[in-house]
Enzyme design. Structure first.
Site, PDB file in Angstrom:
ATOM      1  N   GLY A  11     -28.070  86.998  11.019  1.00  0.00           N
ATOM      2  CA  GLY A  11     -28.932  85.809  10.870  1.00  0.00           C
ATOM      3  C   GLY A  11     -30.054  85.842  11.893  1.00  0.00           C
ATOM      4  O   GLY A  11     -29.827  86.167  13.054  1.00  0.00           O
ATOM      5  N   ARG A  21     -40.452  92.230  21.966  1.00  0.00           N
ATOM      6  CA  ARG A  21     -41.619  92.467  22.824  1.00  0.00           C
ATOM      7  C   ARG A  21     -41.198  92.979  24.205  1.00  0.00           C
ATOM      8  O   ARG A  21     -41.755  93.957  24.725  1.00  0.00           O
ATOM      9  CB  ARG A  21     -42.406  91.161  22.958  1.00  0.00           C
ATOM     10  CG  ARG A  21     -43.529  91.193  23.977  1.00  0.00           C
ATOM     11  CD  ARG A  21     -44.170  89.805  24.031  1.00  0.00           C
ATOM     12  NE  ARG A  21     -45.209  89.695  25.047  1.00  0.00           N
ATOM     13  CZ  ARG A  21     -44.986  89.378  26.315  1.00  0.00           C
ATOM     14  NH1 ARG A  21     -43.741  89.165  26.725  1.00  0.00           N
ATOM     15  NH2 ARG A  21     -45.980  89.285  27.172  1.00  0.00           N
ATOM     16  N   ASP A 127     -25.837  79.762  16.532  1.00  0.00           N
ATOM     17  CA  ASP A 127     -24.504  79.124  16.575  1.00  0.00           C
ATOM     18  C   ASP A 127     -23.916  79.006  17.991  1.00  0.00           C
ATOM     19  O   ASP A 127     -23.042  78.200  18.233  1.00  0.00           O
ATOM     20  CB  ASP A 127     -23.505  79.929  15.729  1.00  0.00           C
ATOM     21  CG  ASP A 127     -23.815  79.849  14.252  1.00  0.00           C
ATOM     22  OD1 ASP A 127     -24.753  79.124  13.883  1.00  0.00           O
ATOM     23  OD2 ASP A 127     -23.111  80.503  13.465  1.00  0.00           O
ATOM     24  N   ARG A 154     -33.043  58.397  13.278  1.00  0.00           N
ATOM     25  CA  ARG A 154     -32.654  57.148  13.921  1.00  0.00           C
ATOM     26  C   ARG A 154     -33.712  56.072  13.685  1.00  0.00           C
ATOM     27  O   ARG A 154     -33.383  54.903  13.503  1.00  0.00           O
ATOM     28  CB  ARG A 154     -32.418  57.352  15.415  1.00  0.00           C
ATOM     29  CG  ARG A 154     -31.660  56.146  15.977  1.00  0.00           C
ATOM     30  CD  ARG A 154     -31.571  56.069  17.472  1.00  0.00           C
ATOM     31  NE  ARG A 154     -30.843  57.185  18.070  1.00  0.00           N
ATOM     32  CZ  ARG A 154     -31.418  58.215  18.654  1.00  0.00           C
ATOM     33  NH1 ARG A 154     -32.733  58.298  18.722  1.00  0.00           N
ATOM     34  NH2 ARG A 154     -30.699  59.164  19.187  1.00  0.00           N
ATOM     35  N   LYS A 213     -24.547  47.259  16.602  1.00  0.00           N
ATOM     36  CA  LYS A 213     -25.502  48.388  16.567  1.00  0.00           C
ATOM     37  C   LYS A 213     -26.329  48.316  15.284  1.00  0.00           C
ATOM     38  O   LYS A 213     -25.834  47.852  14.250  1.00  0.00           O
ATOM     39  CB  LYS A 213     -24.740  49.711  16.606  1.00  0.00           C
ATOM     40  CG  LYS A 213     -24.360  50.151  18.010  1.00  0.00           C
ATOM     41  CD  LYS A 213     -24.092  51.640  18.025  1.00  0.00           C
ATOM     42  CE  LYS A 213     -24.064  52.191  19.422  1.00  0.00           C
ATOM     43  NZ  LYS A 213     -23.870  53.626  19.469  1.00  0.00           N
ATOM     44  N   HIS A 215     -27.546  50.902  13.721  1.00  0.00           N
ATOM     45  CA  HIS A 215     -27.331  52.104  12.906  1.00  0.00           C
ATOM     46  C   HIS A 215     -26.108  52.833  13.469  1.00  0.00           C
ATOM     47  O   HIS A 215     -25.617  52.484  14.557  1.00  0.00           O
ATOM     48  CB  HIS A 215     -28.546  53.034  13.000  1.00  0.00           C
ATOM     49  CG  HIS A 215     -28.691  53.627  14.372  1.00  0.00           C
ATOM     50  ND1 HIS A 215     -29.331  52.948  15.398  1.00  0.00           N
ATOM     51  CD2 HIS A 215     -28.234  54.785  14.902  1.00  0.00           C
ATOM     52  CE1 HIS A 215     -29.266  53.682  16.499  1.00  0.00           C
ATOM     53  NE2 HIS A 215     -28.608  54.797  16.226  1.00  0.00           N
ATOM     54  N   ILE A 252     -33.684  74.957   8.197  1.00  0.00           N
ATOM     55  CA  ILE A 252     -34.757  74.473   9.078  1.00  0.00           C
ATOM     56  C   ILE A 252     -34.387  74.781  10.531  1.00  0.00           C
ATOM     57  O   ILE A 252     -35.242  75.081  11.370  1.00  0.00           O
ATOM     58  CB  ILE A 252     -34.940  72.951   8.866  1.00  0.00           C
ATOM     59  CG1 ILE A 252     -35.692  72.717   7.566  1.00  0.00           C
ATOM     60  CG2 ILE A 252     -35.642  72.292  10.046  1.00  0.00           C
ATOM     61  CD1 ILE A 252     -35.808  71.280   7.166  1.00  0.00           C
ATOM     62  N   ARG A 254     -33.044  77.317  11.736  1.00  0.00           N
ATOM     63  CA  ARG A 254     -33.203  78.720  12.134  1.00  0.00           C
ATOM     64  C   ARG A 254     -34.662  79.089  12.386  1.00  0.00           C
ATOM     65  O   ARG A 254     -34.952  80.171  12.915  1.00  0.00           O
ATOM     66  CB  ARG A 254     -32.614  79.625  11.051  1.00  0.00           C
ATOM     67  CG  ARG A 254     -31.101  79.639  11.029  1.00  0.00           C
ATOM     68  CD  ARG A 254     -30.545  81.033  11.245  1.00  0.00           C
ATOM     69  NE  ARG A 254     -30.931  81.942  10.217  1.00  0.00           N
ATOM     70  CZ  ARG A 254     -30.168  82.300   9.194  1.00  0.00           C
ATOM     71  NH1 ARG A 254     -28.955  81.794   9.069  1.00  0.00           N
ATOM     72  NH2 ARG A 254     -30.596  83.147   8.306  1.00  0.00           N
TER      73      ARG A 254
END
Ligand code: F6P
Length: 321
Positions: A11, A21, A127, A154, A213, A215, A252, A254
């Site tokens: 991956g 480089r 990971d 959020r 709260k 959310h 997204i 990665r």
């Protein structure tokens, strides 16, 4: 040693280019030629090999992905595949190899080492599941991407009063979810390394609602025992107070330009990998331990699993007040 090879494998991870480089330019500094092997072990078997000069790696330190491309090679896992790879290395006059990749790639690197070829591995995988190094290349960038997404979620979650289930990558390892849970202010995290009952998740969300709260946030690792849709279904059938929405962050995580941390880590590891080969080290992986980049035997790396630090799990619960 006059010529070395460099490849990225498995991956992709942000920072791989910064590492390529560093390998190419450190080698040039020491008077070595560098051959870039495209598409990892599969490209090696198929002979996709081009010379990389210092100017060829200009303007890539900030680029995500890998200019050498990468692949997950089934053929290299076979004896015949490994023999073909060795023949290719010999044909191109390559006398040492830097393999930049995840745990599967470190196994591949070890296989070549066991066949007598000089190899140094560099851990790169979002990971952070590779044993022996505090951080792998790409982890910090992925975490920044995740936390940016969580901040945005959020905003909407608290405006309209919802519980969000956010799924992060991490097939067998909950690191990204754990850390994102701590720094994203989650009620709870679900990870492969720790069993959590769905009733506990519902309770945590309900508590958040009852405490006033606006959310609630649950971070779920891709490899957690429950699928995110399953968790949502369960929550929807319980009186938790909030409506539920799911966001699966997927690949997204990665992509994107590597953070300052990843650029530096990748650069230091690339330099170290070349110096290790020149210094006669064989079958090792570069690793961040404390403030230092050290080398550790690949054999140890592949035999052990990086353990989740469950103190983070408890920290999430403690701070979700
Ligand atoms: O190992 C990195 C990783 O991004 C995992 O988190 C994820 O499970 C896997 O790769 C996805 O693999 P692929 O890109 O082949 O679908």
């Amino acid at each position: 040693m006059r010529c070395i090879g460099v490849m990225t494998s498995g991956g992709d991870a942000p920072g791989m280019n910064a590492c390529i480089r560093a390998v190419v330019r450190t080698a040039a500094y020491h008077g070595l030629r560098v051959m870039g092997i495209r598409r990892g072990f599969q490209g090696l078997i198929e002979g996709e090999i081009v010379e990389l000069r210092p100017r060829d790696v200009g303007g890539i330190i900030q680029r995500g992905g890998t200019i050498l491309q990468t692949a997950r090679s089934k053929e290299f896992m076979t004896e015949e595949g490994q023999r073909k790879a060795l023949r290719r290395l010999n044909q191109h006059g390559i006398e040492g190899l830097v393999v930049i990749g995840g745990d599967g790639s470190m196994r591949g690197a070890l296989a070549l080492h066991q066949r007598g070829f000089p190899v140094v591995g560099v851990p790169a995988s979002i990971d952070n599941d590779i044993w022996g190094t505090n951080m792998s290349i790409g982890v910090d960038t992925a975490l920044n991407t995740i936390i940016d997404a969580i901040d945005r979620l959020r905003d909407t979650a608290s405006s309209i009063g919802r519980a969000f289930l956010v799924e992060t990558m991490g097939r067998d390892c909950g690191y990204l979810a754990l850390i994102a849970g701590v720094i994203g202010g989650a009620e709870m995290v679900l990870i492969p390394e720790r069993e959590t009952r769905l009733e506990e998740v519902a309770r945590a969300v309900m508590d958040a609602y009852e405490r006033g709260k606006t959310h609630a946030l649950i971070v779920i690792a891709e490899g957690s025992p429950y699928r995110t849709t399953e968790v949502a279904k369960f929550l929807e059938s319980h009186p938790i107070g909030f409506d539920v929405r799911i966001t699966i962050l997927g690949h997204i995580q990665r992509g994107g330009s590597p953070t300052a941390f990843d650029r530096l880590l990748a650069t230091r590891m690339g330099v170290k990998a070349v110096e290790a080969l020149l210094g006669g080290e064989r079958g090792v992986m570069t690793a961040l331990q404390g403030r230092d980049i050290v080398t550790i035997p690949l054999e140890e790396v592949v035999q052990r699993r990086r353990e989740a630090n469950l103190a983070y799990y408890d920290m999430v619960l403690m701070l979700a007040r």
